[in-house]
Every structure is written in structure tokens, then in C-alpha cells.
Design an enzyme around this catalytic site. Structure first.
Site, PDB file in Angstrom:
ATOM      1  N   CYS A 125      42.607  35.851  45.274  1.00 26.67           N
ATOM      2  CA  CYS A 125      41.767  35.704  44.082  1.00 26.67           C
ATOM      3  C   CYS A 125      42.164  34.509  43.212  1.00 26.67           C
ATOM      4  O   CYS A 125      41.355  34.027  42.415  1.00 26.67           O
ATOM      5  CB  CYS A 125      41.794  36.985  43.257  1.00 26.67           C
ATOM      6  N   HIS A 177      38.854  34.785  36.297  1.00 29.05           N
ATOM      7  CA  HIS A 177      38.572  35.494  37.540  1.00 29.05           C
ATOM      8  C   HIS A 177      37.883  36.796  37.185  1.00 29.05           C
ATOM      9  O   HIS A 177      38.341  37.542  36.309  1.00 29.05           O
ATOM     10  CB  HIS A 177      39.884  35.757  38.293  1.00 29.05           C
ATOM     11  N   ASN A 236      33.931  41.626  42.218  1.00 31.43           N
ATOM     12  CA  ASN A 236      35.072  40.732  42.433  1.00 31.43           C
ATOM     13  C   ASN A 236      34.821  39.939  43.709  1.00 31.43           C
ATOM     14  O   ASN A 236      34.915  40.471  44.818  1.00 31.43           O
ATOM     15  CB  ASN A 236      36.353  41.550  42.543  1.00 31.43           C
TER      16      ASN A 236
END
EC number: 2.3.1.180
Length: 323
Positions: A114, A250, A280
Site C-alpha cells: 500500500c 492512502h 482499499n
């Protein structure tokens, strides 16, 4: 005079398949309200049979090139952040290079889960300010739907697929915080925390494996580490929370986003949030949010942007840039 890596164009791609939270109710002990209350996610996009990480990355790259008014051979380097490349090798970046018809330069992948796009931006910035390249295409692209355990309600409802891209170009600045472009970066990792977020497959197992996560532990580390890396990068850039026009974080979990913004001293009104629509998307989430934020009219020329991300490794980092 100082060389800066300036964003010249943005673009993104989302698969056509949209999955609302309610779809999971048929196969999991979960509800739309349960998912929303714990993550802020309402829907996500999943790759169709025609979507691969490289094809989505290519679509986002084409959009960013069009936004920048450039063609593929104007680019010197492609840096693609992904943990879900089409194949073990070659890199997805070289596949994108071929799909774009780019006949020069070089391309490589960055794998920091990520945090991948932050790592990719930092690497592309270093190439531009060192003079090794003049223009870079920096992409984040993921097909996390391929590594989900569909029986694990704690993970499979959180992730989505997609891609985002930016075009960076080396420009001369004055060496001050008023310059356009990347002003500072900060990267970190701690391999001792590997077991908090990982995929239980790979060449050592002979399987692609599934994503495994200790959600509560990741959350505990996330807010502290994200705020810390953001402040480190802001200090290096010579700016403070009051100077920040937008945090583009993020997009993992709305509670992490809110907690980090609070710890950074920036109100949520100055945070670009897309997690409700995309889930996500790992390395794709920040470039997706940058492109969407730009399209919404939130991000404007001259705005000071802070991006921060944390992912498996654990790996985390931040970038401060002026649009």
C-alpha cells in the site's frame, strides 16, 4: 536553481464491475452497515475478465499522458507500484511500456504494497533531480481481488481494484517551499512487523496465496506512523500543517484517515477522501485519489499536497509536493 519533479498530468482507470457492500451479505456474516461503520467503504470495483494489472495501468497511463499533452515516447522512465503484477516476471512496467508503444527509455516495478506509490514517487523524483530522466510516468495499479480469501470477512470486503497515474517532469525551481513539484520525501520500513499484513503464497509455496491481516494491529501502527512520516516530510520541506491545502492519503480505512489527519493537525475539510467508492486499492489508491481530486476541482495549481501511506512490510512513507 533547483531541479524539481513537477506533476504535469494525472489519470486513472476503474474496472466496470462495481460491487456494493450488500453483495457480500449473501455469502458472508456481514452487512452493509457493518462494513461502512468499520471502514467507511460503501462500494469497490473488481477487475473483469478483461482487466489485468498491466492493462489497467496502461489505461491510467494513457489518461495521464493525454492530460499532460504528451505521447509515450516523450517519457524516459515508467515506475509502476504494484504487489499484484500479471506475472512473477517480467515487470508489469515493461508490459505497460510495450502496450503504450513506448520504444525508448526504461521501466521497472516497485513493490511496497500500500506504500508502493509513495515509494515509486520518491524513486522517480530521485531519477529526475539527478538528471537521469527528464519525464517519468509513475503508476499505481492493483488487482487485489485475485488474492482475496472470500471466506474472510475481515479482509475481503476492504479491498478493490484499479489504477492511477501521474506524469512527472523535471523543472527548475528556486529551492524554496514555494516551488512547484516534489519538495520532500520520507520512506521507512520495519521487516519485524511482516506478520501483521502479508500474502501466504509465493515461489516458496508454489501458490499465489491469500492476503492475511491482523487488522487491529495494523490500525494501531498506522495512525502513529503515518502522522510521524508526514511531519518528517513536512519539516524537510519547510512547511507546517497550516500550509497544507490537501492531504491525499492512502485510502485504506476512514478511521485511519480521520485519526491521521487529527494527529497531523489538519481538518478533514482539507482531506481528499475516495475510500467510500473505491475501497482499499493498495498502491493505486493515492494516484486514484489525486486524479479524482483534480477532476472534482478540489486540487488546484499551486496547492500544497501531503500524501502518506502504510502497507505490508511494514513499509510507510510520505511525499510533500506543490501542484
Amino acid at each position: 536553481m533547483t531541479l524539481r519533479a513537477v506533476i504535469r498530468g494525472t489519470g486513472h482507470y476503474l474496472p466496470s464491475r462495481v460491487v456494493e457492500n450488500a453483495e457480500f451479505e449473501a455469502t458472508l456474516d456481514t452487512t452493509d452497515e457493518w462494513i461502512k461503520s468499520r471502514s467507511g467503504i460503501e462500494r469497490r470495483h473488481f477487475a473483469t475478465e478483461n482487466d489485468t494489472t498491466s492493462s489497467m495501468a496502461c489505461a491510467a497511463a494513457k489518461a495521464a499522458l493525454a492530460d499532460a499533452g504528451l505521447v509515450a515516447d516523450d517519457i524516459d522512465v515508467i515506475v509502476l507500484a504494484t504487489s499484484t503484477a500479471d506475472l512473477t516476471f517480467p515487470s508489469a512496467a515493461t508490459m505497460v511500456q510495450a502496450q503504450l508503444g513506448m520504444t525508448r527509455g526504461f521501466a521497472f516495478d516497485v513493490q511496497a504494497v500500500c506504500a508502493g506509490f509513495v515509494y515509486a514517487l520518491a524513486n522517480a523524483n530521485a531519477l529526475l533531480v539527478s538528471g537521469q530522466a527528464k519525464r517519468a510516468l509513475v503508476i499505481g495499479a492493483e488487482t487485489f481481488s485475485k488474492i482475496m480469501d472470500w471466506s474472510d470477512r475481515g479482509t475481503c470486503v476492504l479491498f478493490g481494484d484499479g489504477a492511477g497515474a501521474v506524469v512527472l517532469e523535471a523543472k527548475t525551481g528556486n529551492g524554496t517551499a514555494q516551488d512547484r513539484g516534489i519538495l520532500a520525501t520520507d520512506l521507512n520500513s520495519d521487516g519485524r512487523l511482516r506478520d501483521l499484513l502479508y500474502v501466504d503464497g509465493g515461489v516458496s509455496t508454489g501458490t499465489s496465496g491469500y492476503l492475511r491481516m491482523q487488522g487491529n494491529q495494523v490500525f494501531r501502527h498506522a495512525v502513529e506512523k503515518l502522522a510521524s512520516t508526514a511531519h518528517t516530510a513536512m519539516d524537510a520541506a519547510g512547511v507546517g500543517p497550516d500550509d497544507v491545502d490537501w492531504i491525499v492519503p492512502h485510502q485504506a480505512n476512514i478511521r485511519i484517515i480521520q485519526g491521521t489527519a487529527k494527529k497531523m493537525g489538519v481538518p478533514m475539510e482539507r482531506v481528499v477522501v475516495t475510500v467510500q467508492d473505491h475501497g482499499n486499492t493498495s498502491a493505486a489508491s493515492i494516484p486514484l485519489a489525486l486524479s479524482v481530486g483534480r477532476a472534482r476541482g478540489q486540487i488546484k495549481d499551486g496547492d500544497l499536497i501531503v500524501t502518506e501511506a502504510i502497507g505490508g512490510g511494514l513499509a510507510w512513507g510520505a511525499v510533500v509536493l506543490r501542484w
